[in-house]
Design an enzyme around this catalytic site. Structure first.
Site, PDB file in Angstrom:
ATOM      1  N   GLY A   1       7.672  31.086   0.344  1.00 40.75           N
ATOM      2  CA  GLY A   1       8.000  29.571  -0.107  1.00 40.75           C
ATOM      3  C   GLY A   1       6.557  29.156  -0.906  1.00 40.75           C
ATOM      4  O   GLY A   1       5.646  29.964  -0.733  1.00 40.75           O
TER       5      GLY A   1
ATOM      6  N   HIS B   1       1.691  27.574  -1.027  1.00 35.71           N
ATOM      7  CA  HIS B   1       0.656  28.277  -0.487  1.00 35.71           C
ATOM      8  C   HIS B   1      -0.391  28.714  -1.943  1.00 35.71           C
ATOM      9  O   HIS B   1      -1.116  29.867  -1.668  1.00 35.71           O
ATOM     10  CB  HIS B   1       1.152  29.681  -0.182  1.00 35.71           C
ATOM     11  CG  HIS B   1       2.249  29.375   1.137  1.00 35.71           C
ATOM     12  ND1 HIS B   1       1.820  28.648   2.078  1.00 35.71           N
ATOM     13  CD2 HIS B   1       3.319  29.848   1.239  1.00 35.71           C
ATOM     14  CE1 HIS B   1       2.829  28.446   3.103  1.00 35.71           C
ATOM     15  NE2 HIS B   1       3.664  29.212   2.432  1.00 35.71           N
TER      16      HIS B   1
ATOM     17  N   HIS C   1       2.726  26.711   7.320  1.00 37.17           N
ATOM     18  CA  HIS C   1       3.869  25.808   6.751  1.00 37.17           C
ATOM     19  C   HIS C   1       3.908  24.262   7.548  1.00 37.17           C
ATOM     20  O   HIS C   1       4.961  23.797   7.296  1.00 37.17           O
ATOM     21  CB  HIS C   1       5.275  26.607   7.322  1.00 37.17           C
ATOM     22  CG  HIS C   1       5.618  27.840   6.739  1.00 37.17           C
ATOM     23  ND1 HIS C   1       5.596  28.903   7.364  1.00 37.17           N
ATOM     24  CD2 HIS C   1       5.590  28.118   5.381  1.00 37.17           C
ATOM     25  CE1 HIS C   1       5.581  29.951   6.583  1.00 37.17           C
ATOM     26  NE2 HIS C   1       5.864  29.495   5.251  1.00 37.17           N
TER      27      HIS C   1
ATOM     28  N   ASP D   1     -22.301   5.872  -3.541  1.00 36.59           N
ATOM     29  CA  ASP D   1     -21.793   7.127  -2.862  1.00 36.59           C
ATOM     30  C   ASP D   1     -22.157   7.118  -1.456  1.00 36.59           C
ATOM     31  O   ASP D   1     -21.762   7.919  -0.603  1.00 36.59           O
ATOM     32  CB  ASP D   1     -22.460   8.277  -3.453  1.00 36.59           C
ATOM     33  CG  ASP D   1     -24.032   8.313  -3.511  1.00 36.59           C
ATOM     34  OD1 ASP D   1     -24.681   7.497  -3.091  1.00 36.59           O
ATOM     35  OD2 ASP D   1     -24.483   9.293  -3.963  1.00 36.59           O
TER      36      ASP D   1
ATOM     37  N   GLY E   1     -37.071   5.381 -14.932  1.00 33.73           N
ATOM     38  CA  GLY E   1     -35.619   5.187 -14.924  1.00 33.73           C
ATOM     39  C   GLY E   1     -35.057   4.302 -15.866  1.00 33.73           C
ATOM     40  O   GLY E   1     -34.056   4.462 -16.363  1.00 33.73           O
TER      41      GLY E   1
ATOM     42  N   THR F   1     -30.667  -3.249  -9.915  1.00 28.91           N
ATOM     43  CA  THR F   1     -31.177  -2.105  -9.643  1.00 28.91           C
ATOM     44  C   THR F   1     -32.409  -2.556  -8.583  1.00 28.91           C
ATOM     45  O   THR F   1     -32.608  -3.849  -8.350  1.00 28.91           O
ATOM     46  CB  THR F   1     -31.847  -1.205 -10.685  1.00 28.91           C
ATOM     47  OG1 THR F   1     -33.082  -2.100 -11.231  1.00 28.91           O
ATOM     48  CG2 THR F   1     -31.038  -0.637 -11.795  1.00 28.91           C
TER      49      THR F   1
ATOM     50  N   ASP G   1     -27.046  -5.061  -4.608  1.00 24.18           N
ATOM     51  CA  ASP G   1     -27.467  -3.705  -4.631  1.00 24.18           C
ATOM     52  C   ASP G   1     -28.190  -3.035  -3.699  1.00 24.18           C
ATOM     53  O   ASP G   1     -29.040  -3.727  -3.020  1.00 24.18           O
ATOM     54  CB  ASP G   1     -28.430  -3.683  -5.951  1.00 24.18           C
ATOM     55  CG  ASP G   1     -28.854  -2.374  -6.367  1.00 24.18           C
ATOM     56  OD1 ASP G   1     -28.026  -1.515  -6.884  1.00 24.18           O
ATOM     57  OD2 ASP G   1     -30.137  -1.995  -6.176  1.00 24.18           O
TER      58      ASP G   1
ATOM     59  N   GLY H   1     -30.148  -0.457  -3.362  1.00 24.83           N
ATOM     60  CA  GLY H   1     -31.633  -0.023  -3.779  1.00 24.83           C
ATOM     61  C   GLY H   1     -32.622  -1.391  -3.547  1.00 24.83           C
ATOM     62  O   GLY H   1     -33.632  -1.101  -2.802  1.00 24.83           O
TER      63      GLY H   1
END
Length: 564
Positions: A55, A58, A220, A391, A476, A484, A546, A548
């Site tokens: 099948g 896979h 499966h 994140d 930065g 920021t 923010d 930070g």
């Protein structure tokens, strides 16, 4: 259900067409879901053909293993459904000649029936066929007899051995015997962290609690042999290897190949952790891993989890594994070298400088520990803010910063300059991402500004603060208004310097500093981000301060009770 498909009933053909289009060495039969090598010799000149299949769902199996040194053809059914007898027979006709064909079949009823009947029909057409059944799932050792175990990811190693034997010119019966003997020395076991979703079903095949896993699953979408609590990777690997090693009677001095197989939704990061655990565990048992691979070899759609396979080796099998193969999904290599751990370069030693502790040494340490405690307490808040516009790692980063500060020796707090540099060095090593370099650079420049000053005046502290903020801007490229950390730092430094210049006490100046930082942090919630990861969200980041800047506010507030 969200999947990048068109009509669920057409996924098989569209998947195969896309795969073959990407690999010029492959061809697809017009009327059947069969992938074959593109330029085979005429039937009379063909060596033994090697076919497998089953099948779909896979991938990269089975079409990914069609190529020189491995399969001659792969026969695909619908998702988790055995291909028809006619499709298998069409594959045999397209791939084989008088030298015959070996069919490698995973031990599922539908596959055995359809491949078996196709073999009978091919024999009537004058094509000799041998069938090799792979039943490597040791999780079923206490549930069914050995002949009824499932065939799972270890099947890929049988493809490689048999394909190499054919490439070496061995005849049909010998190729089949090599494959059968290897299948008898092969053991696999899997663990699932969740279910997969079959396109035509539109929902997961089973449900797991947040802290539950399935051990001993098939490929499966079915549930495992038993359900249990989530465990660390090392523990799960040890449990799977216990089962495989015991079932295959492996012991000290035995040589094996290891296959760490992802089930479709397991990232390479996790598979590498599993591979590390497996290699360490097997070494402790005295089992010699001659070859090892980690990746997606035989999956179950989008199932999170993995399986481990061990194949007992001798010199002959090792040579077949090492033989050249150029199938799209076969990674080759697999050699295991000696562990290489080398010391990181260290700077040349410098003359030791005796630092006379400043009268501020104890207060500096108290301040550092207060900041550390505040970072630890603020972890959930910072994680939440960063998750909504980034994140999500800032809370954990600040906890690592706290741990680094707590680990500093007493001598690190001797003077303001030493303390600032020591904390900067610690944060540079402890924090990844952008926060580490920003804070380390800022603290390093502030340390230089206070070098040789045992008890800085409030004005000198203000100058050091301003220097640190400018260092972050220089590094930065941000400016106030970009949403920021500078939107908290810049007004804070300005407020402190202005209050000191206006004759305010250090405590009053710091209170003004904290108030300015708080207003600056609150203002970031109304700003469109121009730099950093939040800038990718554009207006969607508006409404959330923010992270930070919020972290800056945490340590500024932590110092407020200390500055007098």
């Amino acid at each position: 259900m969200k999947k990048l498909i068109n009509n669920p009933r057409h996924v098989l053909r569209e998947m195969l067409e896309g795969f073959v289009d990407l690999h010029p060495g492959l061809a697809l039969l017009e009327e059947e879901a069969v992938v074959v090598r593109a330029e085979l010799p005429v039937p009379a000149s063909r060596p033994v053909a090697l076919l497998s299949g089953g099948g779909s769902g896979h991938e990269p199996a089975h079409a990914g293993y069609v190529g020189p040194g491995m399969l001659t053809a792969a026969v695909a059914g619908d998702v988790f459904t055995s291909p028809s007898t006619d499709a298998v027979l069409a594959g045999i006709r397209a791939a084989a000649g008088p030298a015959g064909a070996v069919l490698v079949v995973k031990n599922y009823t539908g596959d055995r029936l359809n491949f078996g009947l196709a073999a009978e029909l091919a024999h009537d057409e004058g094509i000799p066929v041998e069938i090799v059944v792979v039943a490597d799932d040791v999780a079923l050792r206490d549930t069914v007899e050995a002949a009824r175990r499932r065939g799972i990811a270890g099947t890929v190693l049988i493809h490689k051995l048999a394909g190499a034997a054919i490439a070496a010119g061995k005849p049909l019966a010998e190729v089949a015997e090599i494959a059968r003997a290897a299948a008898a020395d092969l053991g696999s076991m899997g663990v699932a962290l969740g279910a997969c979703t079959v396109p035509t079903a539109g929902k997961p095949g089973f449900a797991l609690g947040d802290n539950e896993i399935e051990l001993g699953l098939g490929i499966h979408g079915e549930a495992g042999v038993r359900r249990g609590p989530m465990q660390p990777a090392d523990t799960l690997v040890a449990e799977m290897l216990d089962a495989i090693v015991s079932d295959r009677s492996l012991g000290r001095g035995d040589r094996v190949a290891l296959l760490v197989n992802g089930l479709g939704a397991t990232p390479p990061l996790e598979l590498s952790i599993v591979a590390r655990a497996a290699l360490t565990d097997l070494a402790a048992r005295g089992i010699v891993v001659e070859r090892a691979w980690a990746g997606n070899f035989l999956t179950a759609l989008d199932m999170p989890g993995c399986s481990l396979s061990l194949l007992r080796l001798d010199d002959a099998r090792l040579a077949l594994l090492d033989a050249a193969a150029s199938a799209p999904a076969w990674p080759g290599g697999g050699r295991i070298g000696p562990k290489r751990r080398i010391a990181a370069p260290v700077p040349a030693p410098t003359a030791e400088v005796v630092v006379i502790p400043s009268p501020l040494a104890d207060a500096l340490k108290v301040a550092g520990l207060a900041v550390a405690g505040a970072f630890e307490k603020a972890e959930p808040h910072l994680t939440d803010l960063d998750s909504r516009a980034g994140d999500g790692d800032l809370g954990a980063s600040m906890v690592r910063a706290a741990e680094a500060i707590r680990a500093l020796p007493g001598t690190a707090w001797a003077t303001p300059a030493v303390a600032l540099k020591s904390v900067g060095d610690a944060l540079r090593r402890a924090i990844g991402g952008s926060s580490g370099p920003f804070y380390a650079t800022a603290l390093l420049r502030a340390s230089r500004r206070l070098s040789g000053v045992a008890t800085p005046t409030p004005a000198a502290w203000g100058e050091a603060f301003t220097t640190a903020v400018q260092a972050i801007a220089d590094l930065g490229g941000a400016k106030p208004g970009d949403r920021t950390m500078l939107d908290a730092l810049h007004p804070a430094a300005e407020a402190f310097a202005a209050a000191v210049a206006g004759g305010k006490s250090p405590a009053e100046a710091w209170a003004a500093c904290v108030a300015a930082a708080m207003a600056g942090t609150d203002a970031t919630a109304r700003m469109r981000p121009r730099l950093g990861r939040a800038s990718y969200l554009g207006d969607r980041a508006i409404g959330v301060p923010d992270a930070g800047a919020a972290a800056v506010l945490v340590w500024l507030q932590a110092l407020k009770p200390i500055i007098r």
